[in-house]
Scaffold this active site. Sequence first.
Site, short mmCIF file in Angstrom:
data_model
loop_
_atom_site.label_atom_id
_atom_site.label_comp_id
_atom_site.label_asym_id
_atom_site.label_seq_id
_atom_site.Cartn_x
_atom_site.Cartn_y
_atom_site.Cartn_z
N LYS A 122 0.84 -1.22 0.00
CA LYS A 122 0.00 0.00 0.00
C LYS A 122 0.86 1.26 0.00
O LYS A 122 0.65 2.18 -0.78
CB LYS A 122 -0.92 0.03 1.24
N ARG A 129 -9.71 1.06 8.98
CA ARG A 129 -9.14 -0.25 9.28
C ARG A 129 -10.19 -1.16 9.90
O ARG A 129 -9.91 -2.30 10.25
CB ARG A 129 -8.05 -0.09 10.35
N ARG A 140 11.82 -4.95 4.98
CA ARG A 140 11.59 -3.52 4.68
C ARG A 140 12.58 -2.64 5.44
O ARG A 140 12.88 -2.86 6.60
CB ARG A 140 10.16 -3.14 5.06
N ARG A 153 11.45 -0.73 10.95
CA ARG A 153 10.35 -0.38 11.86
C ARG A 153 10.32 -1.33 13.04
O ARG A 153 10.57 -2.52 12.87
CB ARG A 153 9.01 -0.47 11.10
N ARG A 186 -0.11 -9.17 13.40
CA ARG A 186 -0.60 -8.11 12.51
C ARG A 186 -1.53 -8.70 11.45
O ARG A 186 -2.56 -8.11 11.11
CB ARG A 186 0.58 -7.38 11.87
P1 AP5 Z 1 4.89 -1.45 1.78
O1 AP5 Z 1 4.48 -0.71 0.55
O2 AP5 Z 1 5.67 -0.70 2.79
O3 AP5 Z 1 3.64 -2.22 2.41
P2 AP5 Z 1 2.35 -1.70 3.19
O4 AP5 Z 1 1.16 -2.41 2.61
O5 AP5 Z 1 2.32 -0.21 3.21
O6 AP5 Z 1 2.67 -2.33 4.60
P3 AP5 Z 1 2.55 -1.77 6.09
O7 AP5 Z 1 3.26 -2.82 6.92
O8 AP5 Z 1 3.06 -0.36 6.20
O9 AP5 Z 1 1.05 -1.84 6.33
P4 AP5 Z 1 0.40 -1.88 7.68
O10 AP5 Z 1 -1.00 -1.70 7.24
O11 AP5 Z 1 0.68 -3.08 8.50
O12 AP5 Z 1 1.11 -0.73 8.52
P5 AP5 Z 1 0.70 0.76 8.90
O13 AP5 Z 1 1.95 1.57 8.87
O14 AP5 Z 1 -0.47 1.23 8.13
O15 AP5 Z 1 5.74 -2.72 1.28
C1 AP5 Z 1 6.32 -3.62 2.20
C2 AP5 Z 1 7.74 -4.02 1.70
O16 AP5 Z 1 7.62 -4.75 0.48
C3 AP5 Z 1 8.65 -2.81 1.40
O17 AP5 Z 1 9.96 -3.11 1.80
C4 AP5 Z 1 8.58 -2.65 -0.13
O18 AP5 Z 1 9.79 -2.14 -0.65
C5 AP5 Z 1 8.32 -4.09 -0.58
N1 AP5 Z 1 7.43 -4.15 -1.76
C6 AP5 Z 1 6.33 -3.38 -1.99
N2 AP5 Z 1 5.75 -3.72 -3.16
C7 AP5 Z 1 6.51 -4.75 -3.67
C8 AP5 Z 1 6.42 -5.56 -4.85
N3 AP5 Z 1 5.44 -5.38 -5.75
N4 AP5 Z 1 7.34 -6.53 -5.03
C9 AP5 Z 1 8.34 -6.72 -4.12
N5 AP5 Z 1 8.48 -5.98 -2.99
C10 AP5 Z 1 7.57 -5.01 -2.76
O19 AP5 Z 1 0.18 0.58 10.41
C11 AP5 Z 1 1.08 0.24 11.45
C12 AP5 Z 1 0.31 0.13 12.76
O20 AP5 Z 1 -0.30 1.41 13.10
C13 AP5 Z 1 -0.86 -0.86 12.77
O21 AP5 Z 1 -0.44 -2.18 13.06
C14 AP5 Z 1 -1.75 -0.27 13.89
O22 AP5 Z 1 -1.27 -0.62 15.16
C15 AP5 Z 1 -1.59 1.23 13.70
N6 AP5 Z 1 -2.63 1.82 12.82
C16 AP5 Z 1 -2.43 2.35 11.57
N7 AP5 Z 1 -3.59 2.80 11.06
C17 AP5 Z 1 -4.55 2.57 12.01
C18 AP5 Z 1 -5.96 2.79 12.06
N8 AP5 Z 1 -6.63 3.34 11.04
N9 AP5 Z 1 -6.62 2.39 13.17
C19 AP5 Z 1 -5.97 1.84 14.22
N10 AP5 Z 1 -4.65 1.59 14.23
C20 AP5 Z 1 -3.94 1.95 13.14
#
Ligand code: AP5
Length: 215
Positions: A17, A93, A128, A163, A174
């Site tokens: 994402k 979410r 990552r 991270r 997660r």
């Molecule tokens: P990346 O693009 O970074 O993946 P992502 O889907 O953004 O993954 P996240 O882990 O950031 O999502 P998340 O939803 O768990 O975390 P968030 O920060 O929102 O890609 C991942 C890796 O793969 C990278 O190294 C990239 O280079 C590689 N990659 C990407 N595309 C590729 C491809 N096509 N081929 C190969 N490699 C590739 O949330 C973190 C925490 O915050 C949550 O756990 C929760 O505790 C809290 N939180 C956030 N939002 C809320 C909410 N709305 N409500 C409550 N808690 C929340």
Amino acid sequence: MNNSKNILLLGAPGSGKGTQAKLLETELNYQRIDTGSLIRQAISEKTDLGLQALDYVNAGKLVPDELIIAMVISHAKNIQDNGGKILLDGFPRNIKQAEALVENNIVLNKVININIPFDKLTKRIVGRRLCTNKSCGAVYHVDFQPSKVIDICDICHSPLMQRNDDREELVNARIETYMTETKPLNEYYEKANILINIDGDKEVTHIFEDIKNSL
Ligand code: AP5
């Protein structure tokens, strides 16, 4: 008011994402609200939100709705009032957060759901690396998108970091949170006829082309 350009990126942790959101921001001029980064920034600055969110993030759980909903709605209204196109990355979410958007007249035009096989998520998450310079925010992967010099950002030459919640032992928690809380949103938006499924198990640029073609 015409809200019809607003989009949401959905998908499991590590599905790509954030990677696609950055491309949408730079190439298509979307204004991104990335709740994960906002929470991590609050944690590093030890704000009230950060202090309250820390234990939830470190347990792979969602932070409570009351900490996050008002903050996101306020950002979204601000973008909307200035005529911008909102790109939501990480919010909603759960169903309650989705309903908060509706209650506040923030209308989504398309919901892009990025699918990748679960057995590939751990490698993506654990490998990552992020640039420590917040105004840069570049994202790398040790195998799939390595920096030219190990642990140094290609763009701004700052050190890279992992991270705190990208530890292997947290990945399952997660994913479980995603399955129980977030995945029901697929059906919610499918019923609203705005869900688009995208194959995330491809090259980054190919996925981006598929997303652009779907908009
Ligand atoms: P990346 O693009 O970074 O993946 P992502 O889907 O953004 O993954 P996240 O882990 O950031 O999502 P998340 O939803 O768990 O975390 P968030 O920060 O929102 O890609 C991942 C890796 O793969 C990278 O190294 C990239 O280079 C590689 N990659 C990407 N595309 C590729 C491809 N096509 N081929 C190969 N490699 C590739 O949330 C973190 C925490 O915050 C949550 O756990 C929760 O505790 C809290 N939180 C956030 N939002 C809320 C909410 N709305 N409500 C409550 N808690 C929340």
